[in-house]
Scaffold this active site. Structure first.
Site, mmCIF file in Angstrom:
data_model
loop_
_atom_site.group_PDB
_atom_site.id
_atom_site.type_symbol
_atom_site.label_atom_id
_atom_site.label_comp_id
_atom_site.label_asym_id
_atom_site.label_seq_id
_atom_site.Cartn_x
_atom_site.Cartn_y
_atom_site.Cartn_z
ATOM 1 N N SER A 13 25.402 80.554 -9.737
ATOM 2 C CA SER A 13 25.526 81.728 -10.615
ATOM 3 C C SER A 13 25.848 81.297 -12.044
ATOM 4 C CB SER A 13 26.649 82.625 -10.097
ATOM 5 O OG SER A 13 27.872 81.907 -10.143
ATOM 6 N N GLY A 45 30.517 87.002 -8.201
ATOM 7 C CA GLY A 45 31.553 87.330 -7.213
ATOM 8 C C GLY A 45 32.147 88.720 -7.332
ATOM 9 N N CYS A 75 26.205 77.607 -4.498
ATOM 10 C CA CYS A 75 27.019 78.775 -4.814
ATOM 11 C C CYS A 75 27.365 79.438 -3.480
ATOM 12 C CB CYS A 75 26.200 79.722 -5.695
ATOM 13 S SG CYS A 75 27.023 81.280 -6.085
ATOM 14 N N THR A 77 28.820 82.249 -2.933
ATOM 15 C CA THR A 77 28.551 83.691 -2.971
ATOM 16 C C THR A 77 27.069 83.963 -2.723
ATOM 17 O OG1 THR A 77 30.307 83.813 -4.637
ATOM 18 C CG2 THR A 77 28.953 85.767 -4.350
ATOM 19 N N CYS A 186 34.598 78.226 -3.548
ATOM 20 C CA CYS A 186 33.727 78.616 -4.667
ATOM 21 C C CYS A 186 33.479 77.336 -5.457
ATOM 22 C CB CYS A 186 34.428 79.657 -5.543
ATOM 23 S SG CYS A 186 33.605 79.956 -7.123
HETATM 24 N N1 DGL Z 1 30.175 79.513 -7.926
HETATM 25 C C1 DGL Z 1 30.024 80.624 -7.104
HETATM 26 C C2 DGL Z 1 30.527 80.384 -5.691
HETATM 27 O O1 DGL Z 1 30.541 79.278 -5.221
HETATM 28 C C3 DGL Z 1 30.373 82.005 -7.577
HETATM 29 C C4 DGL Z 1 30.998 82.260 -8.897
HETATM 30 C C5 DGL Z 1 30.701 83.669 -9.418
HETATM 31 O O2 DGL Z 1 29.667 83.809 -10.069
HETATM 32 O O3 DGL Z 1 31.505 84.581 -9.165
HETATM 33 O O4 DGL Z 1 30.871 81.310 -4.997
#
Ligand code: DGL
Length: 259
Positions: A13, A45, A75, A77, A186
């Protein structure tokens, strides 16, 4: 071009997936990598399921148009909500690897307390809730949303008072607890490992999915005879939906950061 000489695509993201890319480069320095971060739309998120799926599919399409042999959805999410659709659209064209919070390895460590830090969207996803439930009999996994950590990384803030105060606030009940494992669910969060270590009990264990994901990528490439196998270092290209030079230099900065 021979398929094994094609690049490996990475998607997040925003900038967090660079924590996974870093591990993949350490494991396979000769591969070429194209990383696309959707920072213009981050954070994912705090978005609805529908938005997360649509934004992820749009970004994945941009990478697929680059002729890649594999894609890592770096990612948690996006993996949680969109991996099934990505697989049904593209699994006959390229390798698809997702990332998930390292819950199983955390349970295996048998710590008294397991904290799962992730985005609120990841924590609300049904499969993840079921997984947490599944381990209930042997471990209590405590979910903690930490959306501001994503914003810090996107804004180029990797440490300092604001970061530490936020961590102290969300983890206030666990600050001096021994026998603690913290799952960084995350990909933005591993960049805060040193701040977390400074704040938490000295024995606290921090786990993230970057090593496991990179190893899985390597295994799959080998299994499908897609490993490049060259003695020279590969090329790393950063693309971002925020089309400016500043975000690209931040990508290289994060790649250099010790985590
Ligand atoms: N880096 C992403 C993850 O591993 C999400 C971060 C976001 O855009 O909220 O969940």
């Amino acid at each position: 071009m021979n398929t094994r000489d094609m690049s490996i695509g990475f998607f997040d993201s925003g900038l967090g997936g660079i924590s996974v890319l870093k591990k993949a480069i350490q494991l396979m320095p000769d591969e070429d990598y194209i990383y696309f971060g959707d920072s213009a739309n981050a954070p994912y998120g705090e978005k609805s399921k529908e938005d997360i799926v649509n934004l992820t599919l749009n970004s994945v399409k941009i990478l697929i148009e680059k002729d890649i042999k594999a894609i890592v959805i770096a990612c948690n999410t996006a993996t949680a909500y969109a991996i099934d659709q990505i697989r049904s659209l593209y699994s006959d064209k390229l390798l698809i690897i997702g990332i998930e919070p390292a819950i199983k390895p955390a349970v295996f460590l048998k710590s008294h307390h397991i904290l799962l830090l992730a985005t609120n969207a990841t924590l609300n996803q049904e499969n993840l809730k079921e997984k947490i439930d599944h381990y209930k009999i042997c471990s209590e996994i405590i979910p903690i949303g930490a959306p501001k950590l994503v914003e810090f990384i996107e804004a180029g803030v990797y440490n300092g008072n604001d970061v530490e105060n936020y961590i102290k606030d969300i983890l206030k009940d666990y600050l001096h607890m021994s026998n603690l494992t913290v799952v960084l669910g995350c990909t933005h969060f591993p960049f805060f490992k040193s701040s977390l270590k400074k704040i938490l009990h000295k024995d606290a264990i921090l786990l993230d999915g970057s090593d496991g994901t990179s190893k899985r990528l390597k295994d799959q490439l080998l299994k499908c005879s897609l490993r490049k196998d060259s003695s020279e270092n590969g090329k790393i290209t950063f693309l971002n939906s925020l089309k400016n030079d500043k975000i690209i230099s931040r990508c290289f900065e994060l790649l250099e950061l010790d985590i």
